[in-house]
Structures are given as structure tokens and as C-alpha cells.
Design a protein around this motif. Sequence first.
Motif, PDB file in Angstrom:
ATOM      1  N   UNK A 129       6.709  -1.140  -5.408  1.00 52.11           N
ATOM      2  CA  UNK A 129       5.537  -0.282  -5.290  1.00 52.11           C
ATOM      3  C   UNK A 129       5.921   0.978  -4.530  1.00 52.11           C
ATOM      4  N   UNK A 130       5.158   2.008  -4.742  1.00 53.41           N
ATOM      5  CA  UNK A 130       5.394   3.273  -4.037  1.00 53.41           C
ATOM      6  C   UNK A 130       5.306   3.079  -2.530  1.00 53.41           C
ATOM      7  N   UNK A 131       6.140   3.827  -1.806  1.00 52.42           N
ATOM      8  CA  UNK A 131       6.108   3.845  -0.353  1.00 52.42           C
ATOM      9  C   UNK A 131       6.194   5.292   0.107  1.00 52.42           C
ATOM     10  N   UNK A 132       5.940   5.518   1.375  1.00 48.40           N
ATOM     11  CA  UNK A 132       6.062   6.848   1.961  1.00 48.40           C
ATOM     12  C   UNK A 132       7.410   6.971   2.652  1.00 48.40           C
ATOM     13  N   UNK A 133       8.255   7.896   2.193  1.00 47.60           N
ATOM     14  CA  UNK A 133       9.528   8.160   2.855  1.00 47.60           C
ATOM     15  C   UNK A 133       9.263   9.114   4.011  1.00 47.60           C
ATOM     16  N   UNK A 134       9.744   8.777   5.205  1.00 49.02           N
ATOM     17  CA  UNK A 134       9.358   9.530   6.395  1.00 49.02           C
ATOM     18  C   UNK A 134      10.559   9.891   7.245  1.00 49.02           C
ATOM     19  N   UNK A 135      10.387  10.907   8.076  1.00 50.20           N
ATOM     20  CA  UNK A 135      11.390  11.270   9.063  1.00 50.20           C
ATOM     21  C   UNK A 135      12.285  12.412   8.631  1.00 50.20           C
ATOM     22  N   UNK A 136      12.325  13.469   9.434  1.00 48.39           N
ATOM     23  CA  UNK A 136      13.242  14.570   9.171  1.00 48.39           C
ATOM     24  C   UNK A 136      14.684  14.099   9.358  1.00 48.39           C
ATOM     25  N   UNK A 137      15.534  14.384   8.389  1.00 47.06           N
ATOM     26  CA  UNK A 137      16.926  13.966   8.478  1.00 47.06           C
ATOM     27  C   UNK A 137      17.178  12.539   8.046  1.00 47.06           C
ATOM     28  N   UNK A 173       0.849  -1.184   0.000  1.00 43.39           N
ATOM     29  CA  UNK A 173       0.000   0.000   0.000  1.00 43.39           C
ATOM     30  C   UNK A 173       0.885   1.235   0.000  1.00 43.39           C
ATOM     31  N   UNK A 174       0.420   2.306  -0.652  1.00 42.38           N
ATOM     32  CA  UNK A 174       1.218   3.528  -0.714  1.00 42.38           C
ATOM     33  C   UNK A 174       1.498   4.138   0.652  1.00 42.38           C
ATOM     34  N   UNK A 175       0.743   3.741   1.671  1.00 43.45           N
ATOM     35  CA  UNK A 175       0.916   4.306   3.011  1.00 43.45           C
ATOM     36  C   UNK A 175       1.954   3.564   3.841  1.00 43.45           C
ATOM     37  N   UNK A 176       2.558   2.526   3.296  1.00 43.30           N
ATOM     38  CA  UNK A 176       3.655   1.870   4.005  1.00 43.30           C
ATOM     39  C   UNK A 176       4.826   2.835   4.108  1.00 43.30           C
ATOM     40  N   UNK A 177       5.489   2.861   5.267  1.00 46.12           N
ATOM     41  CA  UNK A 177       6.502   3.874   5.533  1.00 46.12           C
ATOM     42  C   UNK A 177       7.897   3.259   5.646  1.00 46.12           C
ATOM     43  N   UNK A 178       8.848   3.954   5.035  1.00 51.22           N
ATOM     44  CA  UNK A 178      10.266   3.617   5.177  1.00 51.22           C
ATOM     45  C   UNK A 178      10.981   4.901   5.551  1.00 51.22           C
ATOM     46  N   UNK A 179      11.704   4.889   6.677  1.00 53.00           N
ATOM     47  CA  UNK A 179      12.403   6.097   7.073  1.00 53.00           C
ATOM     48  C   UNK A 179      12.728   6.119   8.548  1.00 53.00           C
ATOM     49  N   UNK A 180      12.721   7.319   9.096  1.00 50.22           N
ATOM     50  CA  UNK A 180      13.058   7.512  10.492  1.00 50.22           C
ATOM     51  C   UNK A 180      13.850   8.790  10.666  1.00 50.22           C
TER      52      UNK A 180
END
Length: 443
Positions: free
Chosen positions: A263-271, A240-247
Motif C-alpha cells: 500500500x502507499x506510504x509517505x516517504x519522509x525526511x530530507x536526505x 493508511x497512506x499517512x504511515x511514514x517511512x524515512x528519516x
Amino acid sequence: MPKMKANTFLVASVAATVLALFEGPSASAAQFQPTTGGDLDDAANWNNVTNTSYAVVQQQSAPLTISAASATMPNNGNLIYRTNVHTNEFGAGYVLNIPFLTVEQGATLVHRSGAIAISGGSNQSKIGTSASSIGTLVVTGENSSVSFETTPVTVGTGSSFSLLDGASMNIANKIYLGSGAAFGADHASISLPINSVFEVAQGADCAFADTSIDLEKGAQLLVDAGATATVARCTIHPTDNAAKIGGAGGMLRFADGTTTIDRRFEMSGNGFVFCIDDATVDFSASSLFITGSGSATDSSNPGNERTLLFCGASPRLSVTSGSGNGFFLRGTKITLLFELGADFAPVAPVVEITDAGSFKGDAACLAASQVVVDVDDDCPPGTYTLLKGKAATTFLTGESKWVANCGNKRSTKFQTAGTAGTTSECLQIVVRDAAKATVICFR
């Protein structure tokens, strides 16, 4: 002296045993009586079947088993492994259902076949309960799995968890790798269902190799500030596009071979740093490779700066995402950082859109973002294609959109190549030996 050391060891061992018996509710667990293996769900193998905690402590000469395709511990108790190396061989398709699992006091559990399904309990599972009570869990073999279904699992300081040779893991709640913990998945599969979390703390050692990772809606592969998780030759499948990878402040590092994200993912996390280190990330999806969330507010909110880092001999991000899609910058500021070291020798454009998509993004992000190239004095001279695809030379709009940093031994310049507005459009950097730079003389 040797005799004194032996006595000292004996006293310490006895003291540790006494402490283990009285240091808490789980420490007073019922004990597995045989030393030749046997069924964990057989009440006759335990010295107490009215307890809710069951501990295997003594070294076994044969594997631990279960008697039925779906088994539970006596009194529906939890299971603890202590002190020695223990082996589970339940058999393909056989499942032991327990409320939580603990591996501690120097124990190693090698789970070779069947499933451990952990659900229904109020306590979390633990691989190692403290820095002085470490544990090791190895789940190995294509018929072997572990599922943490309702409560979290923590891997503690000095402890380790491995998935090997076709083993699988399901995390329906959260797995937390604490500082000093180690996790490794090699030729394995990991499933993170809806809203589950795989979290890596600073100081943890986390590596995935030749492994499939499924991320359902809201699932997070989360790398904490100062932490790094390494991915090599894996398949990451965000369902799902709302799956997150980051931190925030963490790094996901791709190394050694090709990893596919389908598939598209959500990149998350400042820095957050998305690092490709002498490896290829093949983004093959019918949607955008996007450096943020599905909402444009990710670009207007402060504190959404991220870095895509390309380093090593031949880093590559290949984006094949369908007509009208491509590579999309979202966030307060995105830095495309290229580190050209002594071994830099790319065999293809570093970032390439291989179909009809284009480089693009939110207007504010495109105005703030930069291509930054750090050139080592020992970088081989040459012309290197950094970006290739439609709008590669025009999508960034800030006054300082392209920045090159180098020492005294190299000179650089940016140049464009290919046909503007087509898939052949390129942003290149020319690296020269500064001593051989062209000198214009006036006569």
C-alpha cells in the motif's frame, strides 16, 4: 598469580553486588527466591511483596511461569531480570501484565511462550540501562509475544533485542534503538499502531528478515541521520497512506530477495535514502509509489531532497499500482541514483511500471530531479534498461535530467527504446569499453 586473580574477581563481584543493591529504586527490588523456576505472580516466591519492583537474579534450573491466563506481579509491580540467563515459558494464551520491563546487568531473557503486556506505568521499559549494564531480550516462538502499550522502550548501548521464529511485537508508543544497540527480527511480525514510532539511531544495528511489518495511520519507521536499517524478504503493510517511512539523513536498505509493500506510504525526511541493493521491492498497491507526502506542498517546501539508490548485481523496483497511478516524484529534488559496479547484471529493468500507470510527479520536482548513473571501470559492458513504463523518457524536464559519470575505462550514452507513450517505453544506458569505442576517421 591465579589465586590473586580469583580473589580480585571475588572482590569485584561483591562490590558489583553491593552497588546493585543501592544504586537506585529499582536496584532495591524484591528478590525471586527459588532457583528451580516457578510462578512469577506467586507472592510466596518473593522475599518482599510490598515493593513495586521485582527482580529475578539467581540462575534458574527450570523456566519461569505464571499461574493464570491473565496475571500480574504482586502489588502490581514491575519486573526486572539481572545477571544470568532466564527463560520464560508462560504457555500459549497466557499473559503477564506489568507496568514496565527491565533487562540489565548482563542478563539475558529468553521469552519462549505466552505474552508480556506492558502498560499503565509511568516509566519506560529498558533493555540495558547503560553501556556497563547491558541486557539481551530474545522473544521466540509462534506463541510468544511482547506488547509495549503505553510507554516507550529503549534498547541501550551494547544491548540487543531479537524477535525469532514466529514471535510478535506490538509497539503502541515508541521503540528506540540507541547507538550501539542491536535489533533483529527473523520470521516474526511487528505491529505499529496509530502514531507509534520505531526509531533507529546512528550506530545501531537493525535488520528485518522474513518479517511482516504493519504500519497504521501516522506510524513511523524512522531511520535517523547516519543510520541504516536493512530489510530482507519482508512484507510491509501500511494500513493508511499517512504511515511514514524515512528519516532525515537515514537509509532504509532492501537486500537479499523480494520485499513486498502492498500500500502507499509517505516517504519522509530530507536526505533520506531508499536503497535497493541486489534485491527486489515489489510495490503492489492500488495507489501511487510516491517519494513524499500526500500534499503537493512537499515539493514547494525547501529541504525535501531524497535519493532512490539502486546498487548491487540486480536491483529492481517493480510498481504495479493500477490504472492512472504509477511512480510519482514529490519533494524539492529526487535523485534516482544507479550505481553500476563490477557485479552489475540486472535480469529485468531496474525500475518498471508493470501496468497502465506512468512516471510522473509535481512540476517543480520533475524540473529539479535527475537520473544519475555512476559507472565503475569494471562494470560489464552492455545495454541496461534503467526505467521502463509510460513516460519513462519524458517525465523529467530539467536540462540536466540524465547524468552519467564514469572513469577512463568505460564510455556511456543514454538511449530510448520501446514505443513512446506506452508501457514498453524505456530509458537505457549503453556501457562500452572505452578502448573499443567507435572512432570516426576522416580521409
